[in-house]
Design an enzyme around this catalytic site. Structure first.
Site, mmCIF file in Angstrom:
data_model
loop_
_atom_site.group_PDB
_atom_site.id
_atom_site.type_symbol
_atom_site.label_atom_id
_atom_site.label_comp_id
_atom_site.label_asym_id
_atom_site.label_seq_id
_atom_site.Cartn_x
_atom_site.Cartn_y
_atom_site.Cartn_z
ATOM 1 N N LYS A 107 11.563 71.078 31.289
ATOM 2 C CA LYS A 107 12.680 71.632 31.965
ATOM 3 C C LYS A 107 13.932 71.033 31.809
ATOM 4 O O LYS A 107 14.934 71.802 31.367
ATOM 5 C CB LYS A 107 12.381 71.815 33.489
ATOM 6 C CG LYS A 107 13.268 72.324 34.133
ATOM 7 C CD LYS A 107 13.175 72.249 35.744
ATOM 8 C CE LYS A 107 13.077 70.985 36.494
ATOM 9 N NZ LYS A 107 14.612 70.702 36.762
ATOM 10 N N ASN A 108 14.132 69.886 32.090
ATOM 11 C CA ASN A 108 15.565 69.246 32.027
ATOM 12 C C ASN A 108 15.951 69.195 30.757
ATOM 13 O O ASN A 108 16.992 68.498 30.534
ATOM 14 C CB ASN A 108 15.236 68.147 32.839
ATOM 15 C CG ASN A 108 15.094 68.207 34.233
ATOM 16 O OD1 ASN A 108 15.331 69.254 34.870
ATOM 17 N ND2 ASN A 108 14.877 67.330 35.077
ATOM 18 N N ARG A 118 19.976 73.727 39.755
ATOM 19 C CA ARG A 118 21.043 72.749 39.691
ATOM 20 C C ARG A 118 21.609 72.666 38.181
ATOM 21 O O ARG A 118 22.912 72.625 37.872
ATOM 22 C CB ARG A 118 20.441 71.600 39.750
ATOM 23 C CG ARG A 118 21.205 70.185 39.668
ATOM 24 C CD ARG A 118 22.521 70.081 40.581
ATOM 25 N NE ARG A 118 23.252 68.915 40.326
ATOM 26 C CZ ARG A 118 24.191 68.468 41.159
ATOM 27 N NH1 ARG A 118 24.565 69.117 42.068
ATOM 28 N NH2 ARG A 118 24.971 67.307 40.723
ATOM 29 N N ASP A 146 17.341 71.850 43.965
ATOM 30 C CA ASP A 146 16.465 70.986 45.085
ATOM 31 C C ASP A 146 17.248 70.279 46.033
ATOM 32 O O ASP A 146 18.410 69.938 46.035
ATOM 33 C CB ASP A 146 15.637 69.945 44.664
ATOM 34 C CG ASP A 146 14.576 70.503 43.685
ATOM 35 O OD1 ASP A 146 13.905 71.455 43.832
ATOM 36 O OD2 ASP A 146 14.383 69.758 42.448
ATOM 37 N N ASP A 151 12.086 61.311 39.421
ATOM 38 C CA ASP A 151 11.257 62.473 39.415
ATOM 39 C C ASP A 151 9.799 61.911 39.584
ATOM 40 O O ASP A 151 8.799 62.755 39.745
ATOM 41 C CB ASP A 151 11.351 63.326 38.252
ATOM 42 C CG ASP A 151 12.739 63.954 38.265
ATOM 43 O OD1 ASP A 151 13.372 64.029 39.399
ATOM 44 O OD2 ASP A 151 13.357 64.482 37.378
HETATM 45 N N1 EPU Z 1 26.194 61.728 41.388
HETATM 46 C C1 EPU Z 1 27.074 61.571 41.812
HETATM 47 N N2 EPU Z 1 28.256 62.202 41.392
HETATM 48 C C2 EPU Z 1 28.041 63.128 40.334
HETATM 49 C C3 EPU Z 1 26.916 63.313 39.605
HETATM 50 C C4 EPU Z 1 25.927 62.529 40.201
HETATM 51 O O1 EPU Z 1 27.590 60.630 42.792
HETATM 52 O O2 EPU Z 1 29.061 63.676 39.778
HETATM 53 C C5 EPU Z 1 25.166 60.932 41.805
HETATM 54 C C6 EPU Z 1 24.153 61.844 42.473
HETATM 55 O O3 EPU Z 1 24.273 62.367 43.661
HETATM 56 C C7 EPU Z 1 22.472 61.058 42.345
HETATM 57 C C8 EPU Z 1 22.551 60.296 40.953
HETATM 58 O O4 EPU Z 1 24.158 60.352 40.777
HETATM 59 O O5 EPU Z 1 22.509 60.231 43.302
HETATM 60 C C9 EPU Z 1 21.962 61.006 39.911
HETATM 61 O O6 EPU Z 1 22.250 62.111 39.522
HETATM 62 P P1 EPU Z 1 22.481 62.757 38.044
HETATM 63 O O7 EPU Z 1 23.853 63.521 37.967
HETATM 64 O O8 EPU Z 1 21.955 62.041 37.181
HETATM 65 O O9 EPU Z 1 21.404 64.092 38.344
HETATM 66 P P2 EPU Z 1 21.201 65.557 37.890
HETATM 67 O O10 EPU Z 1 21.965 65.772 36.534
HETATM 68 O O11 EPU Z 1 22.137 66.191 38.934
HETATM 69 C C10 EPU Z 1 18.882 65.514 36.623
HETATM 70 C C11 EPU Z 1 17.780 66.193 36.997
HETATM 71 C C12 EPU Z 1 16.927 65.588 38.264
HETATM 72 C C13 EPU Z 1 16.808 64.191 38.126
HETATM 73 C C14 EPU Z 1 17.940 63.516 38.073
HETATM 74 C C15 EPU Z 1 17.907 62.096 37.836
HETATM 75 C C16 EPU Z 1 18.177 68.305 35.904
HETATM 76 C C17 EPU Z 1 18.375 69.784 35.813
HETATM 77 N N3 EPU Z 1 17.921 67.406 37.035
HETATM 78 O O12 EPU Z 1 19.639 65.798 37.832
HETATM 79 O O13 EPU Z 1 15.732 66.087 38.055
HETATM 80 O O14 EPU Z 1 16.162 63.810 39.245
HETATM 81 O O15 EPU Z 1 18.737 63.985 36.942
HETATM 82 O O16 EPU Z 1 16.977 61.618 36.828
HETATM 83 O O17 EPU Z 1 18.222 67.791 34.744
HETATM 84 C C18 EPU Z 1 13.876 67.869 38.699
HETATM 85 O O18 EPU Z 1 13.725 68.031 37.740
HETATM 86 O O19 EPU Z 1 12.992 68.259 39.780
HETATM 87 C C19 EPU Z 1 15.094 67.175 39.043
HETATM 88 C C20 EPU Z 1 15.731 67.090 40.389
#
Ligand code: EPU
Length: 418
Positions: A21-22, A92, A116, A306
């Site tokens: 998915k990601n 997201r 989420d 995850d």
């Molecule tokens: N963060 C910031 N500022 C930002 C971006 C992120 O402070 O501008 C913080 C977030 O608040 C969090 C951390 O950095 O504490 C990690 O966020 P990240 O940006 O790495 O995650 P994401 O891109 O929003 C993706 C996956 C998530 C997975 C996370 C961490 C997707 C669509 N989502 O989210 O997957 O948990 O990386 O590996 O790729 C899932 O698949 O169920 C899921 C939630």
């Protein structure tokens, strides 16, 4: 809809790991960068792909599923860079259209991204990176408006290796003037997959798979459409491994890639799970009760956040006490209340969960609070006495391609009902 899980015997047989998915959602977003027809294969049959198709359609990219696991996307160049709330709010990954839209069309209007609900999910790092490249932002409660006349290369150091920020800066940088360096970049296998597709489209990216990506911008007419096979999903792979582990089964997890989950495999091994890499997958066995361990979530190559609900579910039936520490999303412990309904002994202390293993979980009605936690509750249900009824399974359907069918294929007593 609900998933009904009965106490199950040891899982046996073979299960195929679907595409990630990601990864696929981000690969879909980069079709905005260049006109043409894109054929994605190994596409998971999940609700989030349909949502991303809806969002891309609203922006001007058409999509068509071919069979269950192939997707053809067509960008005819008629793009409107405005992402409406109805689609953006559902996932997201909708924020991933930001980089391609700003990079290619000079503007993006995006409603605030959903996804989420496990606490605050800011986008300051996305904004900081794109601003360093010359974009300007207006942010308000309803959404983001980004504009950029000409994006230019910049050296951007992320204070945290955010997956989404790395992706948005990367996908904007492929068309920026000059060289963009992303220091402390995220380097998940899904980001490598994205880089590989971008390179096939004509992008110039060095340092793929490392925490320092260097992107030399190309002209729009140097980018073209491509075909791409989506990388397999390490989280779904981990889900089947944990299901084998708790039921003390013997299963070949086809398509699970050891090199994408080394740290997790080490942890599983410490718990007593036998994992043997073979060509095309992992042979997973477990004979005895699991042993408790402590673990902490970290950016890749650490233990992914995850995986955590699965590991906590495993700790719930392990011998001894283990501590799970969440370093990414402090709010990502809400599912623990649901696990406790099954008789798990868990105490939350800040961003730690102290899990005392119990001999036996007890079936009960529970709610899936998000994708991964929902899957973990299903896995826990396999070793709970009687019946576990998991509701709110639309969360699970967002990210799992036929979880029920795949577990049933391994002998699990599990069904869906409406
Ligand atoms: N963060 C910031 N500022 C930002 C971006 C992120 O402070 O501008 C913080 C977030 O608040 C969090 C951390 O950095 O504490 C990690 O966020 P990240 O940006 O790495 O995650 P994401 O891109 O929003 C993706 C996956 C998530 C997975 C996370 C961490 C997707 C669509 N989502 O989210 O997957 O948990 O990386 O590996 O790729 C899932 O698949 O169920 C899921 C939630």
């Amino acid at each position: 809809m609900q998933i009904v899980v009965e106490h199950s015997e040891a899982l046996r047989g073979e299960v195929q790991v679907p595409g990630a998915k990601n990864s696929v959602l981000k690969l879909m977003a980069v079709t905005l960068l260049a006109e043409g027809e894109y054929r994605l294969t190994n596409v998971p049959d999940i609700a989030d792909v349909d949502t991303m198709c809806d969002l891309l359609r609203a922006l001007g990219v058409q999509s068509k599923r071919v069979g269950t696991h192939e997707l053809v996307l067509t960008n005819t160049g008629n793009i409107t860079p405005v992402a409406p709330f109805e689609q953006v709010d559902r996932i997201r990954a909708s924020i991933n259209v930001l980089g391609p839209l700003v990079g290619r069309y000079g503007s993006a209007d995006i409603a605030m991204p959903g996804g989420d609900d496990f606490g605050s999910r800011p986008i300051d790092l996305h904004v900081m990176g794109l601003e360093a490249m010359g974009a300007t932002f207006e942010l308000n409660r309803d959404g983001i408006r980004a504009t950029a006349k000409d994006l230019h290369g910049a050296t951007i150091e992320l204070k945290f290796p955010s997956v989404g920020a790395t992706e948005n800066i990367l996908t904007a940088a492929v068309l920026a003037n000059g060289v963009t360096v992303i220091d402390n970049a995220a380097r998940e296998p899904e980001i490598v997959d994205l880089c590989n597709m971008l390179v096939d489209m004509g992008a110039n990216i060095a340092g793929i798979g490392t925490d320092r990506l260097s992107i030399t911008g190309v002209k729009p007419n140097q980018l073209h459409s491509t075909d791409h096979e989506v990388v397999n999903d390490r989280v779904q792979a981990a889900t089947y491994i944990s299901a084998v582990a708790v039921t003390r089964g013997d299963v070949f997890v086809r398509g699970a890639r050891a090199e994408h989950m080394e740290m997790l495999i080490n942890r599983f091994s410490e718990m007593g799970v036998g994992i043997t890499p073979q060509q095309d997958g992992l042979h997973v066995t477990c004979q005895d009760r699991l042993r408790a361990i402590d673990f902490a979530t970290l950016p890749y190559p650490g233990i992914a956040t995850d995986y955590k609900p699965l590991l906590v579910g495993m700790l719930a039936v392990s011998d001894g006490t283990g501590i799970a520490t969440e370093n990414l999303y402090p709010g990502r412990f809400r599912y623990v209340d649901e696990l406790m309904k099954l008789g798990a002994d868990v105490r939350i202390d800040g961003h730690h969960a102290v899990v005392r293993g119990v001999e036996q979980l007890v079936g009960a009605p529970v709610n899936a609070p998000d994708i991964r936690a929902g899957a973990a509750l299903v896995v826990a249900g396999l070793v709970a006495t009687g019946q576990t009824i998991v509701s709110d399974i639309h969360h699970i359907d967002r990210g799992y391609d036929d979880l029920v069918g795949r577990l049933a294929g391994l002998g699990a007593r599990i069904t869906r009902r409406s």
